[in-house]
Motif scaffolding. Structure first.
Motif, short mmCIF file in Angstrom:
data_model
loop_
_atom_site.label_atom_id
_atom_site.label_comp_id
_atom_site.label_asym_id
_atom_site.label_seq_id
_atom_site.Cartn_x
_atom_site.Cartn_y
_atom_site.Cartn_z
N GLU A 1 7.60 3.17 1.84
CA GLU A 1 7.76 3.02 3.38
C GLU A 1 8.09 1.43 3.92
O GLU A 1 8.74 1.07 4.65
CB GLU A 1 6.70 3.78 4.17
N GLN A 2 7.13 0.77 2.78
CA GLN A 2 7.15 -0.76 3.29
C GLN A 2 8.54 -1.37 2.73
O GLN A 2 9.19 -2.35 3.53
CB GLN A 2 6.06 -1.68 2.77
N GLU B 1 0.87 -1.11 0.01
CA GLU B 1 0.05 -0.05 0.03
C GLU B 1 0.97 1.39 0.02
O GLU B 1 0.39 2.23 -0.61
CB GLU B 1 -0.90 -0.02 1.18
N GLN B 2 2.02 1.18 0.83
CA GLN B 2 2.89 2.26 0.80
C GLN B 2 4.33 1.79 0.29
O GLN B 2 5.24 1.44 1.28
CB GLN B 2 2.92 2.70 2.08
#
Length: 824
Positions: A402-403, A398-399
């Protein structure tokens, strides 16, 4: 999958490789000044050596190759630990009265004792100062086995990788020792290839939709396709696939078991013996390979005794693509068939009335030692996977940025075996995120980041600072010592809680990591149903006892008839099971030398001449009265690896016993001393040939430390059987030759008549055996050879273990809780 090497990938890997080189250079160059300076000889020591030793040990032709002029001038040099060993030998020989020799003018006893004390204090002080500067252990990298196990745990894969890395220079010593480890361009290139193989396997299995292979083979599928053809596949007899007793290689190969891809395969073989020999069942060996003359190497898998009643044999083995099983009776003591032309026709074995093995069914399935869910968690954490193109899965973050960063930081913590802040891997994270922003897939960016960290020095090397190890370093040292792999979550948690300097916690972790409950009962192994204690024993004994050299030579079949692949497998099983039981049950270390039991199956017992042992399972057997077996010295695997296949040597076997079991360092022979060439005609015994060396003063000092043990073991031939005479070939057949003379005198003056006497004498000194084994465990576990300064600490470890009962597991725990183990 995308291209393996983009420009950003290359930048990442170059950064990591450069870091490895810089780390090694820093370890060597950035030593404290005091640690790097040469250490001069104490002024009180030089006059003693000059007066009593220099006449014989000066110049390039000094006796025993020792030039004391160089030794006195050089002192101690931290870059050349060889000089430490020279000084230790000098002190030891003066202490025992070997130096100066009896024919020279001897110093007074008081003067000798003063030299030993002062020289010992000088050497210990200098070594401890040097160790305080940069530790006992030099920069130490993971061995190839440790790299394999680390990649397995990090990526949840199970493919063999160690043999794809450069050989590490066995057989002498441990591969874990920093002093012997090399790093070259070849090592780095091989490491990169192995990392790519590991990542390909992990990402490929995680993302590709695959159905594991499964085959259920009946006798028709197992047998040759054309019954009229002469070949080497089993034949169909009364509805069963049959292989007769025969010496023909690759006979019994089963093409239907050919692996379509590299992998681990589980087999269930249903079968029994036919036309059983008088000795019992039909001993059968299973090997794997391509089973053709152009690829002659076969890997041993398992052996079993096929009885009249059908039974199921279950096993797992690694099969490279294109390899298959060979199933064949290989007991050389039973009658064997003869076939012409190197092929076997259907019905040709039946009239020869030889034993055989009949197979009713083989079930074959591909297996993995880590499940798919675990693999995906290791790679992608909580990032979901969704079906993509061509049946593959793709991560759906989803990100993404960041992930991606979170996964890389978590991976760094596991790969570097310590807590890692994001700022410490900012370069790797930044470059991976840049790849993502440039349009590369999430998988490609993640893989590139993992690849970089698997080439980082903190993955390849142990991160240890001079002085007491920090908690993360203790966890890593303990785990790699006992499992050859990285610390698991529980051990890391113990370290993060600051508990790994508590001896009670360390002792509990030893039990847990070995799969042994506090009451000594075995726990189920997590992977492959193998007890971790057994895996530790196999890893350690491979190098401690040279068991990894068991196939280096083969006994001459004309002289030492009866040694076959089944005996070879049973010998290894005997030693591994014996040591595992000693560790599990905390048996006294004296039993390493002398016991009233061993671990045998019917085939090995028959090879040893021990009666009334039934079955193919290796089990504890009480040895009969008059048996010369019991303890490591008389186990076939040990006797096999200490001989060359044709002859035995008291020097080789004696040096092995002295070094491996008694902790006596045997220096290499002086230059110019010729090796003894065995008289293969048997006209002269090895003892008579060695007399020349034992009478030479340049050789006698070392030969007296090792030859006695070797003479006692002359009662066993190169294949491990008991003998009373050396064999000689008469018209191509072995006949009794000169008698074996096993009696001799130990270095301390005690005499023995045979190997039984020797074992009794050695086993009586449990503390000495504990010191020797503690030393071996410390070298293997810390990666540093023992120094003169370590001797007192090793003696304290041994004493602690003996006071606690003298058990093997007690000794192991005393090693792990010792300052030597817990300090760099």
């Amino acid at each position: 999958m995308e291209s393996l090497m983009s420009q950003p990938d290359i930048r990442l890997v170059k950064t990591a490789v450069s870091a490895v080189c810089l780390m090694v250079a820093a370890t060597i160059l950035q030593l404290p000044r005091a640690a790097g300076e040469s250490l001069p000889v104490s002024l009180t020591l030089g006059p003693f050596l000059t007066q009593h030793c220099l006449d014989c040990h000066a110049g390039a032709d000094g006796e025993a190759g020792l030039d004391l002029e160089v030794v006195l001038a050089a002192g101690l040099d931290p870059v050349e630990p060889h000089r430490d060993r020279v000084w230790a030998r000098i002190i030891d020989r003066v202490a025992t009265g070997e130096m100066p020799p009896a024919e020279a003018e001897p110093p007074s006893l008081a003067k000798r004792d003063r030299f030993v004390v002062e020289a010992g204090d000088w050497l210990r002080t200098r070594q401890r100062l040097r160790q305080a500067g940069f530790g006992r252990v030099r920069a130490r990298r993971l061995t190839r086995l440790q790299i394999e196990r680390s990649l397995h745990e990090l990526l949840a894969i199970d493919i063999p990788l160690a043999d794809k890395l450069p050989d590490e220079g066995r057989p002498r010593g441990f591969s874990t020792v920093a002093e012997r480890q090399a790093v070259s361009h070849h090592h780095l290139a091989s490491h990169l290839r192995v990392v790519d193989l590991a990542l390909d396997e992990a990402f490929g299995r995680a993302l590709e939709s695959q159905s594991p292979l499964s085959r259920d083979l009946d006798p028709t599928a197992i047998c040759r396709k054309n019954p009229k053809a002469r070949c080497r596949e089993p034949e169909l007899r009364e509805g069963r696939a049959v292989v007769w007793s025969c010496s023909m290689p690759y006979y019994g190969r089963i093409p239907a078991t050919t692996a379509p891809a590299d992998g681990w395969y589980r087999f269930r073989l249903h079968g029994s013996g036919i036309k059983l020999p008088a000795s019992g069942g039909v001993w059968t060996a299973i090997h794997s390979g391509q089973c053709v003359s152009t690829a002659p190497i076969l890997e041993p898998v398992i052996s079993f005794e096929a009885a009249a009643e059908p039974r199921v044999i279950e096993f797992e083995t690694w099969l490279p693509r294109g390899h298959m099983l060979e199933v064949r009776p290989q007991d050389l003591t039973i009658k064997r068939a003869s076939f012409k032309g190197g092929q076997v026709g259907t019905g040709e074995g039946e009239p020869q009335n030889v034993p055989g093995v009949a197979i009713d069914r083989i079930k074959m399935e591909q297996v993995h030692r880590y499940d798919l869910a675990q693999l995906r968690r290791q790679l992608f954490g909580t990032v979901p996977l969704e079906p993509g193109k061509k049946g593959q899965f793709e991560p759906a973050p989803e990100q993404p940025a960041e992930q991606l960063a979170s996964l890389l930081v978590d991976f760094a913590r596991r790969a570097f075996r310590r807590d890692v802040e994001r700022a410490e891997v900012a370069d790797v994270v930044g470059l991976a995120v840049q790849q993502l922003a440039a349009g590369r897939s999430f998988t490609a960016a993640l893989r590139a980041g993992y690849r970089t960290m698997l080439c980082h020095p903190e993955f390849c090397y142990f991160t240890e600072q001079p002085g007491p190890l920090d908690q993360a370093a203790v966890a890593a040292r303990l785990s790699y010592f006992l499992t050859a792999g990285p610390p698991d979550a529980q051990l890391q948690a113990r370290g993060q809680a600051g508990q790994l300097h508590d001896p009670a916690v360390l002792r509990a972790e030893v039990d847990r990591l070995l799969g042994l409950a506090a009451d000594g009962q075995a726990q189920q192994a997590a992977v492959g149903r193998r007890l971790p204690a057994r895996q530790f024993i196999e890893d350690f004994a491979a190098e401690w006892l040279d068991l990894d050299q068991i196939d280096f030579t083969q006994p001459d079949r004309k002289l030492y008839w009866g040694f076959d692949p089944i005996v070879r497998m049973a010998m290894l099983e005997e030693t591994h099971t014996f040591l595992t039981a000693m560790l599990r049950d905390d048996r006294p270390v004296s039993e390493l030398i002398d016991t009233h039991y061993s671990f045998l199956n019917s085939r090995l017992a028959r090879f040893y001449g021990i009666e009334d042992v039934q079955g193919d399972a290796v089990r504890q057997v009480e040895l009969p009265a008059g048996s010369h077996r019991g303890g490591l010295l008389t186990q076939g695997a040990i006797l096999k690896v200490t001989a060359n296949g044709s002859t035995t040597s008291p020097v080789v076997r004696g040096a092995w016993v002295a070094e491996r079991l008694l902790g006596v360092e045997i220096p290499p022979p002086p230059a110019g001393v010729p090796a003894i060439e065995p008289d293969i005609r048997g006209a002269t015994t090895i003892r008579e040939q060695l007399e020349r060396h034992r009478q030479d003063t340049a050789c006698a000092s070392c030969h007296r430390l090792m030859d006695p043990y070797g003479f006692a073991l002359e009662s066993f031939d190169p294949a491990g059987r008991w003998r009373t005479h050396y064999p000689v070939l008469v018209k191509g057949k072995p006949q009794p030759g000169p008698a074996v003379a096993a009696a001799d005198q130990l270095p301390d003056g005690r005499s023995f008549v045979n190997v039984d006497d020797l074992k009794r004498l050695l086993a009586a000194d449990a503390e000495r055996l504990a010191r020797a084994l503690a030393g071996q465990l410390l070298v293997y576990g810390t990666g540093a050879e023992l120094t003169f300064a370590d001797r007192q600490a090793v003696a304290a470890i041994a004493k602690e273990a003996v006071v606690a009962g003298g058990g093997l597991r007690s000794l192991l725990k005393a090693v792990v809780t010792s300052p030597l183990f817990l300090t760099k």
